[in-house]
Design a protein around this motif. Structure first.
Motif, mmCIF file in Angstrom:
data_model
loop_
_atom_site.group_PDB
_atom_site.id
_atom_site.type_symbol
_atom_site.label_atom_id
_atom_site.label_comp_id
_atom_site.label_asym_id
_atom_site.label_seq_id
_atom_site.Cartn_x
_atom_site.Cartn_y
_atom_site.Cartn_z
ATOM 1 N N GLY A 482 0.780 -1.231 0.000
ATOM 2 C CA GLY A 482 0.000 0.000 0.000
ATOM 3 C C GLY A 482 0.806 1.271 0.000
ATOM 4 N N GLY A 483 2.145 1.182 -0.112
ATOM 5 C CA GLY A 483 2.989 2.365 -0.094
ATOM 6 C C GLY A 483 3.256 2.912 -1.477
ATOM 7 N N LEU A 484 4.066 3.966 -1.521
ATOM 8 C CA LEU A 484 4.452 4.560 -2.805
ATOM 9 C C LEU A 484 5.619 3.830 -3.455
ATOM 10 C CD1 LEU A 484 4.230 8.412 -2.156
ATOM 11 C CD2 LEU A 484 2.560 6.922 -3.248
ATOM 12 N N GLY A 485 6.370 3.062 -2.667
ATOM 13 C CA GLY A 485 7.420 2.236 -3.244
ATOM 14 C C GLY A 485 8.799 2.857 -3.277
ATOM 15 N N PHE A 486 9.003 4.031 -2.654
ATOM 16 C CA PHE A 486 10.342 4.600 -2.599
ATOM 17 C C PHE A 486 11.220 3.781 -1.647
ATOM 18 C CE2 PHE A 486 8.009 8.302 -4.144
ATOM 19 C CZ PHE A 486 8.886 8.822 -5.080
ATOM 20 N N SER A 487 12.520 3.841 -1.875
ATOM 21 C CA SER A 487 13.458 3.159 -0.986
ATOM 22 C C SER A 487 13.668 3.955 0.299
ATOM 23 C CB SER A 487 14.808 2.966 -1.693
ATOM 24 O OG SER A 487 14.649 2.358 -2.950
ATOM 25 N N TYR A 488 13.725 5.288 0.158
ATOM 26 C CA TYR A 488 13.933 6.176 1.302
ATOM 27 C C TYR A 488 13.127 7.452 1.118
ATOM 28 C CZ TYR A 488 18.035 3.252 2.284
ATOM 29 O OH TYR A 488 18.860 2.194 2.552
ATOM 30 N N LYS A 489 12.962 8.164 2.224
ATOM 31 C CA LYS A 489 12.294 9.467 2.221
ATOM 32 C C LYS A 489 13.169 10.459 2.982
ATOM 33 C CE LYS A 489 8.335 11.868 4.307
ATOM 34 N NZ LYS A 489 6.983 11.768 4.881
ATOM 35 N N TRP A 490 13.316 11.669 2.428
ATOM 36 C CA TRP A 490 13.991 12.729 3.166
ATOM 37 C C TRP A 490 13.171 13.085 4.409
ATOM 38 C CZ3 TRP A 490 16.438 17.380 0.100
ATOM 39 C CH2 TRP A 490 17.577 16.917 -0.577
ATOM 40 N N ASN A 491 13.856 13.191 5.550
ATOM 41 C CA ASN A 491 13.180 13.534 6.809
ATOM 42 C C ASN A 491 13.231 15.049 6.990
ATOM 43 O OD1 ASN A 491 12.153 13.764 9.390
ATOM 44 N ND2 ASN A 491 13.201 11.940 10.134
ATOM 45 N N MET A 492 12.276 15.725 6.334
ATOM 46 C CA MET A 492 12.253 17.183 6.365
ATOM 47 C C MET A 492 11.854 17.704 7.744
ATOM 48 S SD MET A 492 13.010 17.610 3.169
ATOM 49 C CE MET A 492 12.536 19.228 2.564
ATOM 50 N N GLY A 493 10.986 16.976 8.439
ATOM 51 C CA GLY A 493 10.566 17.403 9.768
ATOM 52 C C GLY A 493 11.728 17.435 10.735
ATOM 53 N N TRP A 494 12.538 16.378 10.737
ATOM 54 C CA TRP A 494 13.720 16.336 11.604
ATOM 55 C C TRP A 494 14.632 17.523 11.306
ATOM 56 C CZ3 TRP A 494 18.827 16.324 10.216
ATOM 57 C CH2 TRP A 494 19.745 16.081 11.233
#
Length: 735
Positions: A482-494
């Motif tokens: 059910g995800g978008l399938g990316f390997s990683y996501k930038w943690n903009m909040g952090w």
């Protein structure tokens, strides 16, 4: 034999002749070339400026007929028989022998057209665009371009004096593709497309959307590229790259704008080409211990000030840095040096330049017609229409082009948040809901899932990374879950929270303690990259060191402590160029890194700390093997807001030792500060950001501390530590 075109033959094609003269010939193969008439075979050719034209047999060189200029530039005449022929054209000062483009059959097969229309042709750049080829025994270039709503499309270039009347193309109606084989030209030719829109207007000449090579800006022509035939030497790297980039492996990324990283000596506005960058950038990155180089977009872009984020040629490396072959050599050299290459890639939007994709055939072809869907107000760009299969296919083929043809290891997909939401940066009434009345962009979501799946299937080991700044669920989850399938996501909040904390005077940090701890609430909800990117050091935000409070010593100490926190926090690492030496100036794409700062021991010390952090990060499984697992992190002290002290343990990984990380975010040294530890024994101090070699005050713990059986923080054993001012200290349990 000299045959004259007779009046009855011309009268029968008067309308087509007038269209040819006016550059409005919609079906050129029905008029130009060889055709049967009641008087015998006739050849027609539009060759303005020609002094004489003969039709010559390709078999034996016999002259089959001579053409007369029956209208301005339009030559026609009867020939003795039907057979394959060459036009012998007498131009002022020269004679040219060439086959007639209108004597050849179709170039593209029905399967090519079908796959293109379905948005499923993954080899677009090797079939469409400008392809040097041999067609029906003749060498030349096969041109093809998608423009379904055009009235006429011509290929123009140096080979026809940029005259749109000379080479009108054939329309393949089933796919809206225009094609033409132009004989006896090859790689290196400059070209564009001249398009007459549906309403009859002639558009600005268009660059080829599928060009694999371009002129260097500010010139805008496409260039016929030779077939990609680079001989790679990175077989071992390619076989293992998937394992190297997995969630349990260390990834420390050095983000680079190649033009402004280093300028050629004595040329403050010069640009190093790919070979010079291979000689300078790669050894630098390897010495500092980074595992990857991330290149800001190098797809050709008209405006250098966009840094590549407004690209127009999604298949062509920018000519600013040399040739496509030079780019391949650079990546091959990176892989030999055990460095991966991440390429920023922009499928969200494109610029409005008239020679680009904008209103490509006179209609909204690549973009939405409605500006509420098709125009990005923040960036003054057009938004790709993901509801069109052909547009999705074009973009996915671009992604594959970089990871397959150029062996790029990862794509960092820009501006994903702007793609996911129809109301992104729009007020009420400025956006169109989806078919269910919601704000999600269902077509873009479908595209991202499809792109990620196809990249993973076609290019094993390659990964994708999302620049996504919202709480959209499952960005780095598999599509099957059910995800978008990316390997990683930038943690903009952090990034935002922790930089806000670091920008505060230490006196006030105790009131904002949670800005440093909140990231751990969601740290394992996605597979994250911690990004300190170019976006944080431009547009008036100042440099990274410029965000730090205090005098020069305190600024550097704050930055050292922050980088120590970043490198020991769960998540892969990304640092923008210049931050590793504490550059004072805000980044400018017109300048270069302030390399002279390395003559200052404090700035050289900061660079040394980054090198040592990378070594520690790669060496200690506890710092990378459990990046995506909550079991790999334990808070020891997360609530000492009064002293602005943080302490946590990183653990996990086969054969790894637990690491204790202690941060003191005030300029006040703290002696005999007791911290509970999960294991008894010796804890060796392996990093102290306050060490003299890094430019610090050299306060510390004499290389290590023995635990004592004093219960603290719920642990039966504890350490009595000296916490240097504005510091990050890392202790390794040695049993």
């Amino acid at each position: 034999m000299n045959q004259t075109t007779h009046a009855p033959e011309i009268e029968g094609v008067e309308a087509a002749a007038m269209e040819a003269l006016a550059g409005r010939l919609t079906d050129p193969f029905a008029f130009l070339g060889m055709h049967e008439t009641g008087q015998g075979p006739v050849v027609r050719a539009f060759l303005p400026g020609a002094k004489a034209v003969e039709v010559v047999s390709r078999e034996n060189g016999e002259v089959l007929g001579r053409l007369n200029e029956v209208r301005e530039g339009l030559h026609a005449g009867l020939v003795s028989r039907r057979e394959r022929y060459v036009l012998r054209i007498t131009w002022p000062g020269t004679v040219q022998d060439t086959e007639d483009p209108y004597s050849f059959g179709i170039v593209l097969g029905e399967l090519d057209l079908h796959l293109f229309s379905e948005g499923a042709h993954w080899d677009l750049a090797e079939r469409f665009g400008a392809q040097p080829t041999e067609h029906e025994g003749v060498h030349g270039v096969a041109f093809s371009v998608w423009a379904p709503n055009a009235r006429r499309v011509s290929v123009i270039g140096d080979f026809n004096s940029w005259d749109g009347r000379r080479h009108p193309m054939r329309l393949r109606h089933s796919a809206g593709i225009w094609e033409l084989f132009v004989p006896r030209i090859g790689p290196g030719e400059r070209y564009k497309y001249e398009i007459v829109g549906a309403s009859g207007e002639t558009l600005s000449p268009k660059a080829d959307p599928l060009a694999r090579r371009t002129e260097a800006p500010p010139a805008t022509a496409s260039i016929v590229a030779a077939p990609h035939a680079f001989r790679w030497t990175d077989e071992e790297w390619m076989a293992r790259r998937g394992a190297r980039q997995g969630p349990t492996k260390p990834m420390a990324v050095y983000e680079v704008h190649p033009a402004s990283w280093l300028r050629p000596e004595g040329e403050p506005h010069g640009i190093l080409d790919w070979d010079k960058l291979a000689e300078t950038l790669i050894p630098y990155v390897a010495d500092l211990g980074f595992t990857h180089i991330e290149l800001m977009p190098i797809m050709e872009h008209p405006f250098g000030g966009s840094w590549g984020y407004q690209p127009l040629s999604m298949f062509a490396p920018s000519a600013r840095y040399g040739t496509p072959e030079g780019f391949a050599r650079f990546i091959d050299a990176c892989h030999r040096a055990e460095i991966g290459v991440i390429l920023d890639w922009v499928p969200a939007h494109f610029p409005t330049d008239p020679h680009g994709l904008a209103r490509f055939d006179g209609s909204a072809l690549y973009e939405h017609e409605d500006p509420r869907e098709g125009f990005h107000q923040d960036w003054n760009t057009y938004i790709y229409n993901m509801g069109r299969r052909e547009v999705q296919g074009f973009l996915i083929a671009s992604a594959l082009w970089w990871v397959e043809t150029f062996h790029v290891d990862a794509l960092r997909v820009d501006a994903v948040a702007s793609m996911l939401y129809r109301d992104y940066s729009r007020a009420h009434g400025q956006w169109v809901p989806n078919r269910f009345g919601g704000r999600e962009n269902l077509e873009a979501i479908d595209f991202l899932k499809r792109m990620n799946q196809i990249v993973q299937e076609r290019a094993p080991g390659a990964i994708t990374i999302a620049e996504e700044s919202t709480a959209f669920p499952g960005v780095s989850q598999p599509v099957s879950q059910g995800g978008l399938g990316f390997s990683y996501k930038w943690n903009m909040g952090w990034m935002h929270d922790t930089l806000h904390y670091m920008e505060r005077e230490p006196l006030y940090r105790s009131y904002h303690h949670n800005e440093m701890t909140f990231g751990l609430v969601y740290a394992f909800s996605e597979k994250f990259v911690l990004p300190i990117s170019h976006d944080e050091v431009v547009h008036g935000k100042g440099s990274l060191i410029g965000k730090m409070p205090g005098d020069e010593w305190q600024k550097l100490a704050n930055l050292r402590a922050y980088l120590g926190f970043m490198w020991t926090h769960p998540g892969k690492k990304l640092l923008f160029m210049g931050c590793e030496i504490g550059q004072h100036r805000e980044w400018s794409h017109d300048g270069e890194i302030e390399w002279a700062l390395l003559q200052n021991q404090s700035h050289a010390g900061l660079q040394m700390l980054v090198r040592d952090l990378n070594k520690l990060y790669a060496r200690e499984p506890a710092l990378h093997a459990t990046d995506a697992e909550p079991s790999g992190f334990d808070w020891i002290i997360g609530d000492d807001a009064t002293n602005s002290v943080f302490a946590y343990v990183r653990k996990g990984g086969e054969g790894g030792h637990p690491l204790l990380v202690v941060l003191n975010m005030t300029p006040v040294p703290r002696h005999d500060y007791r911290i509970g530890v999960p294991e008894a024994g010796t804890w060796r101090e392996v990093i102290n950001s306050d060490a003299q070699i890094y430019g610090g005050s050299n306060l510390g713990n004499a290389g290590g501390v023995e635990s004592q059986p004093v219960e603290t923080h719920g642990r039966p054993n504890s350490l009595s530590l000296t916490l240097p001012p504005l510091s990050a200290c890392v202790f390794r349990h040695e049993g």
